[in-house]
Motif scaffolding. Structure first.
Motif: not given
Lengths: 246, 314
Positions: A225-246
């Motif tokens: 359960y903890f792993a799913v939460i951690a990975v989900a937060v990271l996934a959202v973060a990486i998708i966001t970083a991929n979309r926004r201007d650096a």
């Protein structure tokens, strides 16, 4: 692999990860030593209690992981990173791999260090690692530290500012989860679904001092359960970083 | 070669870059000129794939930056010399970049040698002066021995020696056949550095031409003439239908070259004390073209053109 090597150079060529690692290891082991030496007879020393202070190390790991990414935003090196590796997903996953591995190593050092120091101080206590549960509560610390680093990296990528990310992580993990139990009636029900409570259940580290109760998940279930939460937060973060201007 | 096709970037209501199209040829130093806030840095970030364009595209040798394999081997860029972790040594900074693009470790020492930072390679970059930081940034840009180089305001804040060094350096890179694209708001600097000019104002393309053509086209070429018989000469010139302007003791004639003015003076019987062609400066050309495109106007009286515009505030 070259990306992982690049991130390894980055991580170890500044001082903060070294300091964080040192503090993350020394703090919980020192605390465990105090617990064992000052505990007397009224606190029975078990394998579980040797790990009572590793939450301190986990808090420092959060700071280390958040710093690893937020300083890149602060000093603009994230742009050099994306310039060198336009595939941002790979670049950020490489960083995650390096930081997570370091966190896991620190976690194991903390766990076995705390256990060893207690054994050395109180040789008469029964601290043998006999059962699978004993092993889980010691060796499992590395897994929890690694997943904590994943979560903190995700928050760091999303927030980008060091102060904001560190404050958010520490206030949440150290205060908010505990305060939730004070909510009448529903507090406890919510609490048993919160990420750091879940992490604590995996290593059998119940700092609340409450009597054992029926929990919805097994220790390994809680880790997942903890792993799913951690990975989900990271996934959202990486998708966001991929979309926004650096 | 760098190619921008209809490049557009919108931030909320502001159009930072507006349908910008230009090409940057290989083997030349191409200046990217415009007042502060014209969209130069934004354009460069879009070329490097750091910012996503709202419309249009930027191509490097026909490819999007994101599609380049090990891009440091194709494109080197210095956008901001301060993009370095202050507690990391110059060498470590270059090492991780080299590693990420599978460049040999010895290349780090080579570029440190090229920019003259070998002796301070182990020192933390946070303690570097601006000039040293710029050199480190250039070292990073050269790491992959790229054919395309982008520099954003590289001479900003440098001392004369540093400026000269960078200028010569860029010429050398272009002579080696590389594409060199360098932005600046310093017009006088561009006149000395760039052979080609891409001029923008408020995100729009104003002109693309050689630096020479840019100045020639944009400024009126005039003739200054001084004579003790100024009144007679003025009448004669007036009859010839050219425009004349008084400037102190002399006349500024536009629409006639020196030979014509001299012949006219001879036929009028006017003695000439001076007959000289006047070339417009790059500053004048620039102000004339971008006059309406400067984002933040100052209260400088017309005709009083400052040698350099406001210092860069990126």
């Amino acid at each position: 692999m070259s990306l992982v090597a690049a991130e390894r150079i980055k991580l170890f060529s500044t001082r903060s990860p070294w300091w964080c690692a040192l503090v993350a290891i020394a703090l919980p082991i020192g605390f465990a030593a105090l617990l064992a030496s000052q505990g007397g007879d009224e606190v029975p020393l078990t394998v579980g209690t040797t790990q009572a202070a590793n939450g301190l190390g986990r808090a420092v790991i959060m700071v280390m992981a958040a710093l690893a990414i937020t300083t890149e935003y602060r000093f603009g090196t994230i742009r050099s990173t994306f310039q060198a590796t336009p595939n941002r997903v790979s670049a950020l996953l490489a960083k995650t791999a390096v930081v997570t591995t370091l966190a896991a190593v620190i976690g194991e050092l903390v766990a076995f260090g705390s256990w060893a120091v207690c054994r050395w101080i109180k040789p008469e206590a029964d601290l043998a690692l006999d059962t699978a549960d004993d092993w889980r509560s010691v060796a499992g610390v590395g897994l929890v530290f690694a997943l904590t680093a994943v979560l903190a990296l995700g928050v760091g990528i999303l927030v980008r500012q060091t102060a904001g990310a560190v404050a958010l992580l520490l206030v949440y993990s150290q205060l908010v989860e505990g305060l939730v139990t004070l909510i009448p009636r529903i507090g406890d029900d919510i609490h048993q679904w919160l990420p750091f409570f879940a992490a604590d259940q995996f290593i059998g580290n119940d700092a609340s001092g409450q009597p054992p109760r029926d929990l919805p998940l097994s220790p390994w279930g809680y880790l997942a359960y903890f792993a799913v939460i951690a990975v989900a937060v990271l996934a959202v973060a990486i998708i966001t970083a991929n979309r926004r201007d650096a | 070669m760098i190619e921008a096709v209809g490049l557009t970037k919108r931030y909320g209501k502001t159009l930072a870059v507006d349908n910008l199209s230009f090409t940057v040829p290989a083997g030349r130093v191409t200046g990217f000129l415009g007042p502060n806030g014209a969209g130069k840095s934004t354009t460069m970030r879009m070329i490097l794939g750091l910012d996503a364009p709202t419309g249009g595209s930027a191509l490097i040798d026909g490819k999007h930056y994101r599609d380049l394999h090990h891009p440091l081997r194709t494109v080197g860029a210095l956008l901001d010399a301060k993009w370095v972790h202050p507690n990391r040594s110059a060498r470590a900074h270059l090492q991780w970049m080299a590693k990420s693009n599978k460049l040999p470790a010895k290349r780090v020492d080579e570029v440190l040698e090229i920019v003259g930072l070998t002796s301070v390679a182990g020192k933390r970059a946070g303690g570097f002066s601006l000039g040293m930081s710029q050199r480190l940034g250039i070292a990073a840009a050269l790491l992959g021995d790229p054919q395309v180089l982008l520099f954003d305001e590289p001479v900003n804040g440098l001392d004369p020696e540093g400026i000269l060094w960078i200028r010569k350096f860029m010429h050398r890179l272009a002579e080696e056949g590389r594409t060199v694209f360098v932005s600046s708001h310093l017009l006088s600097e561009m006149a000395l550095t760039a052979q080609e000019l891409v001029v923008i104002g408020r995100g729009k393309l104003i002109s693309q031409s050689s630096t020479e053509d840019f100045v020639a086209q944009a400024t009126e070429n005039t003739v200054r003439v001084r004579s003790p018989q100024l009144a007679a000469l003025r009448t004669a010139l007036g009859r010839a239908g050219v425009s004349i302007r008084d400037e102190g003791e002399s006349l500024i004639v536009s629409g006639m070259d020196c030979a014509e003015v001299g012949e006219l003076a001879a036929s009028t019987g006017a003695v000439l004390h001076e007959l000289s062609p006047q070339r417009g400066s790059l500053e004048e050309a620039f102000m004339q073209l971008t006059g309406d495109s400067v984002e933040y106007h100052t209260e400088i009286a017309d005709g009083q053109v400052p040698a350099t515009l406001v210092p860069a505030g990126k």
